[in-house]
Motif scaffolding. Structure first.
Motif, PDB file in Angstrom:
ATOM      1  N   THR A  31      28.787 -33.295 -20.017  1.00 26.89           N
ATOM      2  CA  THR A  31      27.269 -33.345 -20.606  1.00 26.89           C
ATOM      3  C   THR A  31      26.123 -32.663 -19.906  1.00 26.89           C
ATOM      4  N   GLY A  32      26.516 -32.531 -18.502  1.00 31.23           N
ATOM      5  CA  GLY A  32      25.410 -31.701 -17.456  1.00 31.23           C
ATOM      6  C   GLY A  32      25.354 -30.453 -17.937  1.00 31.23           C
ATOM      7  N   ALA A  33      26.225 -29.811 -18.501  1.00 27.08           N
ATOM      8  CA  ALA A  33      26.428 -28.492 -18.745  1.00 27.08           C
ATOM      9  C   ALA A  33      25.546 -28.320 -20.043  1.00 27.08           C
ATOM     10  N   MET A  34      25.495 -29.313 -20.748  1.00 23.80           N
ATOM     11  CA  MET A  34      24.805 -29.208 -22.168  1.00 23.80           C
ATOM     12  C   MET A  34      22.903 -29.275 -21.820  1.00 23.80           C
ATOM     13  N   TYR A  35      22.752 -30.203 -20.827  1.00 25.95           N
ATOM     14  CA  TYR A  35      21.451 -30.004 -20.141  1.00 25.95           C
ATOM     15  C   TYR A  35      21.242 -28.811 -19.626  1.00 25.95           C
ATOM     16  N   ARG A  36      22.040 -28.259 -18.707  1.00 25.16           N
ATOM     17  CA  ARG A  36      21.892 -26.865 -18.234  1.00 25.16           C
ATOM     18  C   ARG A  36      21.738 -25.716 -19.105  1.00 25.16           C
ATOM     19  N   ALA A  37      22.467 -25.918 -20.131  1.00 23.57           N
ATOM     20  CA  ALA A  37      22.102 -25.097 -21.372  1.00 23.57           C
ATOM     21  C   ALA A  37      20.906 -24.863 -21.832  1.00 23.57           C
ATOM     22  N   ASP A  60      17.869 -25.458 -31.726  1.00 19.83           N
ATOM     23  CA  ASP A  60      18.272 -25.425 -32.938  1.00 19.83           C
ATOM     24  C   ASP A  60      18.405 -23.824 -33.273  1.00 19.83           C
ATOM     25  N   LYS A  61      17.659 -23.009 -32.747  1.00 20.67           N
ATOM     26  CA  LYS A  61      17.849 -21.412 -33.159  1.00 20.67           C
ATOM     27  C   LYS A  61      19.283 -20.974 -32.725  1.00 20.67           C
ATOM     28  N   GLU A  62      19.514 -21.394 -31.308  1.00 24.22           N
ATOM     29  CA  GLU A  62      20.671 -21.072 -30.623  1.00 24.22           C
ATOM     30  C   GLU A  62      21.744 -22.252 -30.219  1.00 24.22           C
ATOM     31  N   LYS A  63      22.373 -22.646 -31.374  1.00 23.73           N
ATOM     32  CA  LYS A  63      23.415 -23.901 -31.060  1.00 23.73           C
ATOM     33  C   LYS A  63      23.939 -23.676 -29.926  1.00 23.73           C
ATOM     34  N   ILE A  64      23.981 -24.933 -28.926  1.00 28.21           N
ATOM     35  CA  ILE A  64      24.784 -25.007 -27.644  1.00 28.21           C
ATOM     36  C   ILE A  64      26.224 -25.578 -28.270  1.00 28.21           C
ATOM     37  N   GLU A  65      27.187 -24.966 -27.609  1.00 28.97           N
ATOM     38  CA  GLU A  65      28.570 -25.558 -27.964  1.00 28.97           C
ATOM     39  C   GLU A  65      29.292 -25.394 -26.803  1.00 28.97           C
ATOM     40  N   ASP A  90      18.564 -21.372  -9.785  1.00 31.05           N
ATOM     41  CA  ASP A  90      17.230 -21.521 -10.133  1.00 31.05           C
ATOM     42  C   ASP A  90      17.574 -22.656 -11.564  1.00 31.05           C
ATOM     43  N   ILE A  91      18.712 -22.764 -12.139  1.00 26.39           N
ATOM     44  CA  ILE A  91      18.682 -23.983 -13.131  1.00 26.39           C
ATOM     45  C   ILE A  91      18.972 -25.082 -12.732  1.00 26.39           C
ATOM     46  N   SER A  92      19.715 -25.203 -11.673  1.00 25.64           N
ATOM     47  CA  SER A  92      19.896 -26.423 -10.983  1.00 25.64           C
ATOM     48  C   SER A  92      18.578 -26.999 -10.483  1.00 25.64           C
ATOM     49  N   GLN A  97      13.922 -31.697 -14.898  1.00 21.73           N
ATOM     50  CA  GLN A  97      12.667 -31.880 -15.474  1.00 21.73           C
ATOM     51  C   GLN A  97      13.172 -31.831 -17.035  1.00 21.73           C
ATOM     52  N   VAL A  98      13.947 -30.571 -17.419  1.00 19.07           N
ATOM     53  CA  VAL A  98      14.380 -30.662 -18.789  1.00 19.07           C
ATOM     54  C   VAL A  98      15.147 -31.942 -19.523  1.00 19.07           C
ATOM     55  N   SER A  99      16.075 -32.387 -18.616  1.00 19.31           N
ATOM     56  CA  SER A  99      16.773 -33.571 -19.004  1.00 19.31           C
ATOM     57  C   SER A  99      16.039 -34.704 -19.126  1.00 19.31           C
ATOM     58  N   ALA A 100      14.892 -34.797 -18.540  1.00 15.81           N
ATOM     59  CA  ALA A 100      14.079 -36.256 -18.622  1.00 15.81           C
ATOM     60  C   ALA A 100      13.165 -36.066 -19.897  1.00 15.81           C
TER      61      ALA A 100
END
Length: 228
Positions: A31-37, A60-65, A90-92, A97-100
């Motif tokens: 699941t962490g990879a999904m938030y990183r994506a 929605d435009k670029e589906k995460i898989e 940089d992503i780390s 912030q994004v996952s919150a």
């Protein structure tokens, strides 16, 4: 069957979850990879990391898989393999912030539950046992000292060929800050589920952690057989 493995950054969740899934022939969901994506998409689209609406539109435009290729889990945004791109410093630094963001979590949790409802899974993250899969058959909460986790992250960068100018002390500070952000966010904070089994991996080898978790899974499987 659902196995939930939670814990702070670099506690060894992904490493042991992958091994356990392979040994049991379960599906591994990072699941962490999904938030990183999601964080990578924000950067790629030059969005603010607090722009919930914009990031959701990008998702929605670029589906995460998550796809399994030759026994390895790959992360895709649209047709692009971003498995390595999402592991950079940089992503780390911005994924907390994004996952919150409430909308991002709602989106990801829905996808995670959908996947877990279709197959036997080993899922790791921060809130799997408390929020995503509260009825999971086995809940594990891994912990480790910040120093040992910084050493693991430095080694992970080296093994992945990721260059960083950060010192071990700076990485340790980043991890401590990530712990604070993850455990103090308003939505689905990092915390141990009441019925989770805590394992301190600081002085344990990967094999020892894997065996400890497999032992708990076997106990759960035996209890299930008795009930039915």
């Amino acid at each position: 069957m659902q196995v939930a493995i939670d814990g702070p950054a670099s506690a060894g969740k992904s490493t042991v979850a992958k091994i356990i899934a392979q040994k049991l022939n379960f599906t591994y969901i990072d699941t962490g990879a999904m938030y990183r994506a999601s964080t990578w998409l924000a950067r790629e689209h030059k969005l603010s990391y607090s722009d919930e609406k914009g990031i959701l539109a990008a998702i929605d435009k670029e589906k995460i898989e998550l796809k399994s290729e030759n026994g390895q889990q790959k992360v895709f945004a649209g047709d692009k393999d971003i498995s390595q791109d999402i592991r950079t410093p940089d992503i780390s630094a911005h994924v907390s912030q994004v996952s919150a963001l409430a909308g991002i979590r709602t989106k990801m949790v829905s996808l995670q539950r959908q996947m877990a409802g279709q197959m036997n899974v080993v899922m790791d993250g921060r809130d799997i046992g408390t929020t995503v899969l509260p009825a999971a058959d086995v809940k594990i909460f891994l912990i480790a000292s910040a120093h040992s986790r910084a050493q693991r992250r430095m080694l992970d960068f080296k093994e992945r060929g990721i260059k960083t100018n950060q010192s071990l002390e700076e990485i340790e500070q980043d991890i401590a800050e990530r712990d604070y952000k993850d455990s103090h966010r308003k939505i689905s904070p990092l915390k141990k589920a009441l019925d989770a089994i805590e394992i301190d991996t600081t002085s344990m080898t990967i094999d020892q952690v894997v065996n400890a978790i497999l032992s708990e899974i076997k106990k759960s499987q035996k209890n299930y057989k008795k009930r039915v």
